[in-house]
Scaffold this motif. Structure first.
Motif, mmCIF file in Angstrom:
data_model
loop_
_atom_site.group_PDB
_atom_site.id
_atom_site.type_symbol
_atom_site.label_atom_id
_atom_site.label_comp_id
_atom_site.label_asym_id
_atom_site.label_seq_id
_atom_site.Cartn_x
_atom_site.Cartn_y
_atom_site.Cartn_z
ATOM 1 N N PRO A 13 0.763 -1.259 0.068
ATOM 2 C CA PRO A 13 -0.138 0.378 0.294
ATOM 3 C C PRO A 13 1.374 1.304 -0.137
ATOM 4 C CG PRO A 13 -0.060 -1.089 1.929
ATOM 5 C CD PRO A 13 0.777 -1.765 1.566
ATOM 6 N N TYR A 16 -0.773 6.812 3.840
ATOM 7 C CA TYR A 16 -1.892 7.455 4.119
ATOM 8 C C TYR A 16 -2.316 9.023 4.507
ATOM 9 C CZ TYR A 16 -6.961 7.847 4.856
ATOM 10 O OH TYR A 16 -8.112 9.098 4.513
ATOM 11 N N TYR A 17 -2.308 10.227 4.165
ATOM 12 C CA TYR A 17 -2.267 11.108 4.481
ATOM 13 C C TYR A 17 -3.599 11.715 6.100
ATOM 14 C CZ TYR A 17 -2.972 16.540 5.050
ATOM 15 O OH TYR A 17 -3.198 17.484 5.872
ATOM 16 N N PHE A 92 0.982 10.955 9.057
ATOM 17 C CA PHE A 92 -0.172 10.558 8.193
ATOM 18 C C PHE A 92 0.320 8.304 8.877
ATOM 19 C CE2 PHE A 92 4.837 10.643 6.773
ATOM 20 C CZ PHE A 92 5.584 9.089 6.043
ATOM 21 N N ASP A 93 -0.449 7.624 8.053
ATOM 22 C CA ASP A 93 0.101 6.795 8.356
ATOM 23 C C ASP A 93 0.145 5.493 7.458
ATOM 24 O OD1 ASP A 93 -0.584 3.864 10.109
ATOM 25 O OD2 ASP A 93 -3.030 4.565 10.254
ATOM 26 N N TYR A 94 0.854 4.187 7.738
ATOM 27 C CA TYR A 94 1.296 3.455 6.904
ATOM 28 C C TYR A 94 1.018 2.208 7.352
ATOM 29 C CZ TYR A 94 4.137 0.695 3.544
ATOM 30 O OH TYR A 94 4.821 -0.457 3.126
ATOM 31 N N HIS A 95 0.085 0.952 6.414
ATOM 32 C CA HIS A 95 -0.687 -0.300 7.043
ATOM 33 C C HIS A 95 0.398 -1.310 6.705
ATOM 34 C CE1 HIS A 95 -4.851 1.667 8.241
ATOM 35 N NE2 HIS A 95 -2.981 1.946 8.821
ATOM 36 N N TYR A 154 -10.031 15.720 0.477
ATOM 37 C CA TYR A 154 -8.991 14.312 0.355
ATOM 38 C C TYR A 154 -8.563 14.455 -0.692
ATOM 39 C CZ TYR A 154 -8.775 9.796 -0.203
ATOM 40 O OH TYR A 154 -8.027 8.075 -0.746
ATOM 41 N N TRP A 155 -8.901 14.795 -1.943
ATOM 42 C CA TRP A 155 -7.768 14.300 -3.326
ATOM 43 C C TRP A 155 -6.864 15.241 -3.537
ATOM 44 C CZ3 TRP A 155 -8.269 9.806 -4.816
ATOM 45 C CH2 TRP A 155 -9.372 8.891 -5.384
ATOM 46 N N GLN A 158 -3.902 14.438 -0.766
ATOM 47 C CA GLN A 158 -3.483 13.324 -0.897
ATOM 48 C C GLN A 158 -2.227 13.209 -2.143
ATOM 49 O OE1 GLN A 158 -3.470 10.792 0.681
ATOM 50 N NE2 GLN A 158 -5.441 10.513 2.348
#
Length: 287
Positions: A13, A16-17, A92-95, A154-155, A158
């Motif tokens: 993936p 993610y902001y 930000f996140d990162y999975h 959103y867009w 990102q």
């Protein structure tokens, strides 16, 4: 500047902001101490200097510099600010799978399959990215979007966030990427993907790229864990998979299209690679 740590993130993936903020510390004020925040915290200093520590490391982050704080570490103020200090912070996140590596370590990329496009983001933990004015414009827009309707923002958020990550990665590449030969390995991969239908040898590759063939082989092994010819062979077979699914061409035509001169040899190698003959592979995807 400490350039010893690179954060690698396998994509997909993608990071993610979450949100952006702007803070100003006066002399004597300092960044709060936090433990195991659970998300990445990217600091981008516009004025002054932040004195930040993470576990046993400490940095002085000045104008135009960035620091990426990791989600599972202890963050603390190494010292109060000495002058007025303004900075943006991005959460930000990162999975996916990520790791913190020595910048001198060779990056390792997989051979790209036909219907996959894996990539490894390599972000310097501490850097001075180029184009500060552009970065500041992006950050200002992202901070302003925090008050907008989520569906409207959103867009834009990102896209701006990914552009900032690109700047971070470019700063690493500008320093040589931390791994000698990585750029040559990527050039070799691009050449093989462009010319896979032609006859390619180590000698013709060396002539095209203007490097000794042994050095090209060594760089490819460091980065892609295979020789140029092994990469070429696998890429041709991956392209054959795609043609078997998307066309009704006979096997002999597909073999010639992807660079194999003899259809029986192609069929033998395809079976060895895919675990089944070409026509059975096509049948499993047919109605």
């Amino acid at each position: 500047m400490d350039k010893t740590t690179v954060i690698e993130m396998e994509a997909p993936p993608l990071p993610y902001y979450i949100t952006t903020g702007h803070s100003v510390y006066m002399p004597g004020e300092q960044h709060p101490n936090r433990r195991s925040l659970g998300i990445f915290d990217l600091l981008w200093v516009m004025r002054g200097t932040l004195y930040i520590g993470e576990d046993d490391k400490q940095w002085e982050v000045s104008q135009g510099q960035t620091l990426l704080l990791l989600p599972d570490r202890y963050h603390y103020a190494a010292a109060p600010c000495r002058t007025e200090t303004a900075f943006y912070w991005i959460h930000f996140d990162y999975h996916g799978k990520w790791s913190a590596l020595d910048a001198s370590a060779s990056p390792s990329y997989p051979v790209r399959q036909t219907w996959a496009n894996p990539y490894t983001l390599r972000l310097p933990q501490y850097a001075e990215p180029p184009q500060l004015a552009m970065a500041e414009r992006h950050l200002r827009k992202m901070a302003a979007n925090s008050g907008e309707r989520r569906s409207a923002a959103y867009w834009s958020e990102q896209q701006l966030f990914m552009e900032l990550l690109r700047l971070l990665e470019e700063s690493l590449r500008g320093e040589g990427g931390g791994a000698p030969g990585a750029a040559l390995a990527e050039r070799t991969e691009a050449y093989l993907r462009q010319h896979y239908q032609s006859e390619v040898t180590n000698e013709s590759l060396a002539e095209a790229l203007h490097f000794h063939p042994n050095y090209i082989v060594r760089c490819m092994k460091e980065v892609y864990r295979c020789t140029p010819m092994e990469y070429l062979h696998e890429y041709r077979l991956e392209q054959a998979k795609l043609l078997l699914i998307k066309t009704e061409w006979p096997v002999a035509q597909i073999a010639e299209e992807v660079g194999f001169r003899y259809a029986p040899y192609f069929s033998s190698r395809f079976k060895q690679y895919a675990g089944m003959p070409p026509l059975r592979f096509r049948k499993q995807y047919s109605l």
